[in-house]
Write an enzyme that holds these catalytic residues in place. Structure first.
Site, short mmCIF file in Angstrom:
data_model
loop_
_atom_site.label_atom_id
_atom_site.label_comp_id
_atom_site.label_asym_id
_atom_site.label_seq_id
_atom_site.Cartn_x
_atom_site.Cartn_y
_atom_site.Cartn_z
N CYS A 78 0.83 -1.21 0.00
CA CYS A 78 0.00 0.00 0.00
C CYS A 78 0.87 1.27 0.00
CB CYS A 78 -0.92 0.00 1.21
SG CYS A 78 -2.02 1.41 1.24
N CYS B 64 0.52 4.69 7.00
CA CYS B 64 -0.12 4.56 8.33
C CYS B 64 0.84 3.78 9.25
CB CYS B 64 -1.45 3.83 8.20
SG CYS B 64 -2.50 4.49 6.88
N CYS C 233 0.50 0.03 10.33
CA CYS C 233 -0.01 -0.96 9.37
C CYS C 233 1.06 -1.83 8.72
CB CYS C 233 -0.81 -0.25 8.28
SG CYS C 233 -1.63 -1.45 7.20
N CYS D 140 -16.95 -8.82 5.14
CA CYS D 140 -16.24 -7.55 4.94
C CYS D 140 -14.98 -7.78 4.11
CB CYS D 140 -15.89 -6.96 6.30
SG CYS D 140 -15.03 -5.39 6.17
N CYS E 180 -19.82 -5.61 3.22
CA CYS E 180 -19.05 -4.47 3.74
C CYS E 180 -17.74 -4.42 2.97
CB CYS E 180 -18.80 -4.69 5.23
SG CYS E 180 -17.71 -3.44 5.95
N CYS F 2 -19.39 2.64 8.63
CA CYS F 2 -18.65 1.92 9.67
C CYS F 2 -17.36 2.69 9.88
CB CYS F 2 -18.37 0.49 9.20
SG CYS F 2 -17.26 -0.43 10.28
N ARG G 176 -17.82 -2.55 17.62
CA ARG G 176 -17.11 -3.80 17.32
C ARG G 176 -15.78 -3.89 18.05
NH1 ARG G 176 -16.85 -3.89 11.83
NH2 ARG G 176 -19.03 -4.47 11.91
N1 SAM Z 1 -6.60 0.51 3.19
C1 SAM Z 1 -7.87 0.82 3.67
C2 SAM Z 1 -7.86 1.99 4.62
O1 SAM Z 1 -6.92 2.14 5.39
O2 SAM Z 1 -8.80 2.77 4.59
C3 SAM Z 1 -8.60 -0.34 4.31
C4 SAM Z 1 -7.86 -1.37 5.13
S1 SAM Z 1 -7.10 -0.79 6.61
C5 SAM Z 1 -6.06 -2.13 7.04
C6 SAM Z 1 -8.43 -0.80 7.78
C7 SAM Z 1 -8.15 -0.41 9.21
O3 SAM Z 1 -7.48 -1.46 9.89
C8 SAM Z 1 -7.29 0.78 9.46
O4 SAM Z 1 -7.96 1.98 9.31
C9 SAM Z 1 -6.89 0.57 10.92
O5 SAM Z 1 -7.83 1.19 11.77
C10 SAM Z 1 -6.95 -0.95 11.08
N2 SAM Z 1 -5.60 -1.51 11.32
C11 SAM Z 1 -4.63 -1.65 10.40
N3 SAM Z 1 -3.51 -2.17 10.96
C12 SAM Z 1 -3.79 -2.36 12.27
C13 SAM Z 1 -3.04 -2.83 13.37
N4 SAM Z 1 -1.76 -3.23 13.25
N5 SAM Z 1 -3.64 -2.90 14.57
C14 SAM Z 1 -4.93 -2.49 14.72
N6 SAM Z 1 -5.68 -2.02 13.71
C15 SAM Z 1 -5.12 -1.94 12.50
C1 DTB Z 2 -11.13 -2.34 11.23
O1 DTB Z 2 -11.42 -1.33 11.88
N1 DTB Z 2 -10.35 -3.33 11.63
C2 DTB Z 2 -10.19 -4.34 10.62
C3 DTB Z 2 -11.17 -3.86 9.52
N2 DTB Z 2 -11.60 -2.58 10.01
C4 DTB Z 2 -10.81 -3.85 8.12
C5 DTB Z 2 -8.77 -4.53 10.17
C6 DTB Z 2 -7.82 -4.87 11.28
C7 DTB Z 2 -6.47 -5.12 10.69
C8 DTB Z 2 -5.47 -5.56 11.69
C9 DTB Z 2 -4.12 -5.73 11.11
C10 DTB Z 2 -4.02 -6.79 10.05
O2 DTB Z 2 -4.51 -7.93 10.23
O3 DTB Z 2 -3.35 -6.54 9.02
FE1 SF4 Z 3 -2.77 1.23 3.41
FE2 SF4 Z 3 -2.68 0.03 5.77
FE3 SF4 Z 3 -3.04 2.65 5.65
FE4 SF4 Z 3 -5.02 0.99 4.82
S1 SF4 Z 3 -4.22 1.20 6.90
S2 SF4 Z 3 -4.28 2.83 3.80
S3 SF4 Z 3 -3.78 -0.70 4.00
S4 SF4 Z 3 -1.21 1.54 4.98
#
Ligand code: SAM
Ligand code: DTB
Ligand code: SF4
Length: 334
Positions: free
Chosen positions: A69, A73, A76, A113, A144, A204, A276
């Protein structure tokens, strides 16, 4: 009486259900500061006024496009900016996604989702993701998606395909946001939520705690979410899953009771939303999860994997729900 105690007491006397109230950060902070037992009591009251308190909704998550990506973030594992060992993949074929949805339905999920590690979907992606929505919906599942930022036309196209919910998190308070992400702004996130809402898709939106933010930042996040008008239908609260290689690996973990307080405050301020208990359950024991349900969480991600990290095994979740006499929403009693 000192000021903090006075504010806390006035917060305690507020009516339980005020879904249309404007929340000031200091009011939300005063809820956080309530004695824990009073906070849990208020959260239970709000929960019982709006939901069957013995019912939990299950959502199954599938990563339809993993890793690589462009965003940065800091929490992530899927960001291309960090070396986390997550391999970048292509968008899954529609048929495979539909097969996974069918299996999830067989396991008892009522909502499916689909998440993609994108900054935002490209036009060629839209053709495929809208087809996924159509076919998953045809299985009788709620749909979703979480695909990153959306324009107004993209939100409309997803709505036309039958999308029920779009997940896009505010993640944290506006004044902590700069320590988390640099490649898109808070306003970008609010704009996407507005497009989703305008298209008539359920919103959501939630956030992550345990990223090194203060309690006031947590209150700031909840105030932002609670002041969305209308409020989100679904509010995921994630506890940071620390992944090696991300800038946030090694952050001091949050006191688990502070996580429970965050759930309770979300429940009180957004009484009609599904709250959630999202990422981080694999690192929690059963008693802590039970306390989160008592605090008003009424939805979980169900299935052995989140997007790239582990989630509790389905069998362990089933056993936990049974031990707590929690029924699954949409499932008939055996
Ligand atoms: N890329 C899209 C976005 O960020 O809008 C969708 C997928 S993203 C992984 C969805 C959400 O997962 C993020 O907004 C964040 O709140 C959560 N998330 C990602 N990595 C995480 C982590 N290591 N621990 C907890 N929540 C995480
Ligand atoms: C949200 O708030 N939590 C989910 C879902 N929306 C998409 C994602 C959590 C991702 C946790 C890190 C991972 O497994 O990569
Ligand atoms: Fe990309 Fe992860 Fe950020 Fe979603 S949360 S925009 S997958 S870097």
């Amino acid at each position: 009486m000192n000021t903090i105690a006075t504010v806390a007491l006035s917060a305690l006397r507020k009516p339980v259900v005020e879904p249309d109230a404007r929340w000031r950060v200091e009011d939300v902070d005063a809820l956080f500061a309530l004695p824990m037992m009073d906070l849990l009591h208020r959260a239970q009251q709000a929960h019982r006024e709006n939901f069957d308190s013995n019912e939990i909704q299950l959502s199954t998550l599938l990563s339809i496009k993993t890793g690589g990506c462009a965003e940065d973030c800091g929490y992530c594992p899927q960001s291309a900016h960090f070396d986390t060992g997550v391999k970048a993949g292509k968008l899954m074929p529609v048929a495979e996604v539909v097969e996974a949805a069918r299996a999830a339905k067989g396991e008892g999920a009522t909502r499916f989702c689909m998440g993609a590690a994108w900054r935002s979907p490209k036009e060629r992606d839209m053709v495929l993701v809208t087809e996924m929505v159509r076919q998953v919906k045809a299985l009788g599942l709620e749909t979703c998606m979480t695909l990153g930022m959306l324009g107004a036309d993209q939100a409309e196209a997803l709505k036309d395909a039958g999308l029920d919910y779009y997940n896009h998190n505010l993640d944290t308070a506006p004044d902590f946001y700069g320590s988390v992400v640099s490649t898109r702004t808070y306003q970008d996130r609010l704009d996407t939520l507005a497009h989703v809402r305008d298209a008539g898709i359920h919103v959501c939106s939630g956030g992550i705690v345990g990223m090194g933010e203060t309690r006031l930042h947590r209150a700031g996040l909840i105030a932002q979410l609670a002041n969305l008008d209308p409020q989100p239908e679904s509010v995921p609260i994630n506890n940071l899953v620390q992944v090696d290689g991300t800038p946030m690996a090694g952050t001091a973990p949050l006191d688990p009771f502070e996580f429970v307080r965050t759930i309770a405050v979300a429940r009180i301020t957004m009484p009609r939303a599904m709250v959630r208990l999202s990422a981080g359950r694999e690192q929690m024991d059963d008693a802590l999860q039970a306390l989160c349900f008592l605090a008003g969480a009424n939805s979980i991600f169900y299935g052995d994997k989140l997007l790239t990290t582990a989630n509790p095994q389905a069998a362990r979740d089933r056993a936990l729900l049974q031990r707590l006499d929690l029924r699954v929403r949409g499932e008939r009693a055996a």
